[in-house]
Design an enzyme around this catalytic site. Structure first.
Site, PDB file in Angstrom:
ATOM      1  N   TYR A 142       1.079   0.018 -15.284  1.00 41.38           N
ATOM      2  CA  TYR A 142       1.125  -1.324 -15.838  1.00 41.38           C
ATOM      3  C   TYR A 142       1.752  -1.358 -17.231  1.00 41.38           C
ATOM      4  O   TYR A 142       2.265  -2.389 -17.665  1.00 41.38           O
ATOM      5  CB  TYR A 142      -0.278  -1.921 -15.919  1.00 41.38           C
ATOM      6  CG  TYR A 142      -0.900  -2.266 -14.585  1.00 41.38           C
ATOM      7  CD1 TYR A 142      -0.189  -2.140 -13.399  1.00 41.38           C
ATOM      8  CD2 TYR A 142      -2.210  -2.709 -14.506  1.00 41.38           C
ATOM      9  CE1 TYR A 142      -0.759  -2.446 -12.185  1.00 41.38           C
ATOM     10  CE2 TYR A 142      -2.797  -3.022 -13.285  1.00 41.38           C
ATOM     11  CZ  TYR A 142      -2.064  -2.883 -12.124  1.00 41.38           C
ATOM     12  OH  TYR A 142      -2.633  -3.196 -10.917  1.00 41.38           O
ATOM     13  N   LYS A 192      -4.169  10.641  -6.245  1.00 42.08           N
ATOM     14  CA  LYS A 192      -3.249  10.880  -5.130  1.00 42.08           C
ATOM     15  C   LYS A 192      -2.454  12.145  -5.453  1.00 42.08           C
ATOM     16  O   LYS A 192      -1.224  12.155  -5.481  1.00 42.08           O
ATOM     17  CB  LYS A 192      -2.331   9.665  -4.930  1.00 42.08           C
ATOM     18  CG  LYS A 192      -1.540   9.681  -3.628  1.00 42.08           C
ATOM     19  CD  LYS A 192      -2.394   9.630  -2.379  1.00 42.08           C
ATOM     20  CE  LYS A 192      -1.530   9.564  -1.121  1.00 42.08           C
ATOM     21  NZ  LYS A 192      -2.344   9.716   0.113  1.00 42.08           N
ATOM     22  N   ASP A 224      -6.472   6.686  -0.727  1.00 41.31           N
ATOM     23  CA  ASP A 224      -6.498   6.056   0.591  1.00 41.31           C
ATOM     24  C   ASP A 224      -7.814   6.357   1.312  1.00 41.31           C
ATOM     25  O   ASP A 224      -8.400   5.479   1.962  1.00 41.31           O
ATOM     26  CB  ASP A 224      -5.296   6.471   1.444  1.00 41.31           C
ATOM     27  CG  ASP A 224      -4.970   7.949   1.348  1.00 41.31           C
ATOM     28  OD1 ASP A 224      -5.605   8.679   0.556  1.00 41.31           O
ATOM     29  OD2 ASP A 224      -4.061   8.405   2.068  1.00 41.31           O
ATOM     30  N   ASP A 248      -7.645  -1.074 -10.090  1.00 40.17           N
ATOM     31  CA  ASP A 248      -7.441  -2.505  -9.881  1.00 40.17           C
ATOM     32  C   ASP A 248      -7.675  -2.854  -8.419  1.00 40.17           C
ATOM     33  O   ASP A 248      -8.383  -3.818  -8.082  1.00 40.17           O
ATOM     34  CB  ASP A 248      -6.017  -2.876 -10.306  1.00 40.17           C
ATOM     35  CG  ASP A 248      -5.800  -4.376 -10.411  1.00 40.17           C
ATOM     36  OD1 ASP A 248      -6.751  -5.139 -10.177  1.00 40.17           O
ATOM     37  OD2 ASP A 248      -4.675  -4.784 -10.725  1.00 40.17           O
ATOM     38  N   ASP A 252     -11.476  -4.499  -6.505  1.00 40.97           N
ATOM     39  CA  ASP A 252     -11.465  -5.758  -5.759  1.00 40.97           C
ATOM     40  C   ASP A 252     -11.970  -5.544  -4.334  1.00 40.97           C
ATOM     41  O   ASP A 252     -12.662  -6.396  -3.770  1.00 40.97           O
ATOM     42  CB  ASP A 252     -10.062  -6.361  -5.735  1.00 40.97           C
ATOM     43  CG  ASP A 252      -9.707  -7.056  -7.034  1.00 40.97           C
ATOM     44  OD1 ASP A 252     -10.574  -7.111  -7.929  1.00 40.97           O
ATOM     45  OD2 ASP A 252      -8.571  -7.534  -7.173  1.00 40.97           O
TER      46      ASP A 252
END
Length: 357
Positions: A142, A192, A224, A248, A252
């Site tokens: 970001y 990852k 994942d 992020d 959620d």
């Protein structure tokens, strides 16, 4: 009498409704205490773009920096989707995080007993879920170098670069391990590392910092797989720590376990003033209709009391009041089912206020 100063930034959409509700609850919870709160309302996000031409004016950031805590509603909406990229409403959030030195976002995911049947998961899978998701907040993709558009050999492309340093990863790991010591002493670090170089640095650093916390159990999980395990077996998790992008998305996803994203609070902590906000968006389509769930913001106010003001007992009173109102069967539109009592944003706030002891 202790006096603490709070900057309130309603933001956009439903922000005014939910922050007003939270301020009302703060007033009731602190009325008989030695704590006196003062408030300063400021604009940020789309509202600031309309008023000042920028999403985060310098004087608003300065006010936040001087405060004891910041309570934020939500920013953004379709109205500002087509402004220049450098002044998008969401830049207000990134600017606050950077300007306040915030590097960690704490998102508790606890399923209230009264809402077990509202989760998309079966009751036996969701009952007792209590997760703290710790997201790195001030670095990663970001904040990396961006290219909005570049034509290479006649083909348009764009890019976002992710960079992490050892100190950035180290400090978020320290925070996660310390939080775990106050809970069930289990940390899952999510990355990852089978694909990404930044994740391999992340995992090496997680292992290095773990040597200082031999009482905390550390395990690793690919992002994942973590996304899948949050649905299959969420009770296995205590503290999850991960990078900005993965955090992020996972936070959620985890929020849905509770039955509604409107229930979830968050705290952003670091070197400066703490920032507290619900994790849902500004929901401009329901703004002013009394349909918004204020509980995420009210619980964010409880986190503000606990983490920035050191008032855990008052925070607990607010959290218990929320549980009691839910147990009595009151629901905002996002959680309503036949057999319960449907209430508006303002009515829910008044009910919770009435239950604060």
């Amino acid at each position: 009498m202790k006096e603490k100063h709070i900057v309130v930034i309603p933001g956009d959409g439903i922000g005014e409704e939910i922050t007003s509700a939270a301020v009302r609850i703060l007033g009731k919870a602190t009325a008989k205490s030695e704590l006196r709160l003062t408030y300063d309302k400021q604009l940020a996000g789309g509202a600031a773009i309309d008023q000042y031409g920028v999403p985060l004016p310098d004087f608003v950031l300065h006010a936040a920096q001087q405060a004891d805590a910041v309570l934020l509603g939500a920013v953004g909406g379709p109205k500002w989707d087509h402004v220049a990229p450098e002044i998008r409403a969401e830049k207000a959030i990134l600017g606050l995080r950077k300007g306040l030195g915030l590097y960690a976002n704490l998102r508790p995911v606890r399923v209230s007993p009264a809402l077990v049947d509202f989760s998309p998961l079966k009751a036996d899978a969701i009952s007792g879920v209590d997760i703290l998701l710790v997201r790195e907040l001030s670095s990663g993709i970001y904040y990396g170098e961006k290219c909005e558009s570049l034509v290479v050999e006649g083909v348009e492309q764009a890019s976002d670069i992710e960079v992490y340093t050892v100190p950035e990863v180290s400090r978020i790991m320290h925070l996660a391990y310390k939080a775990a010591r106050l809970r069930r002493k289990q940390v899952v670090s999510v990355d990852k590392s089978n694909v990404l170089a930044t994740s391999r640095l992340w995992r090496r650093t997680a292992l290095q910092v773990a040597r200082e916390y031999d009482d905390v159990a550390l395990s690793h999980m690919y992002v994942d797989n973590c996304a899948m395990q949050l649905v299959l077996a969420p009770k296995q998790f205590d503290v999850i720590v991960t990078n900005n992008l993965f955090g992020d998305i996972l936070s959620d996803e985890a929020a849905v376990l509770t039955g509604s994203i409107g229930m979830l609070p968050s705290a952003s902590l670091g070197h400066g003033t703490g920032l507290y906000e619900p994790i849902h968006g500004s929901a401009p389509d329901i703004a002013g209709l009394g349909l918004a769930n204020p509980v995420g913001t009210i619980l964010s106010a409880a986190m503000l009391l606990r983490y920035s003001l050191g008032e855990s007992s008052i925070a607990g009173k607010i959290e218990q009041a929320v549980d009691r109102v839910l147990a009595l069967g009151y629901r905002t539109a996002d959680l309503y089912k036949p057999g319960f009592t449907k209430v508006s944003t303002d009515e829910m706030a008044k009910l919770i206020e009435g239950q604060v002891e």
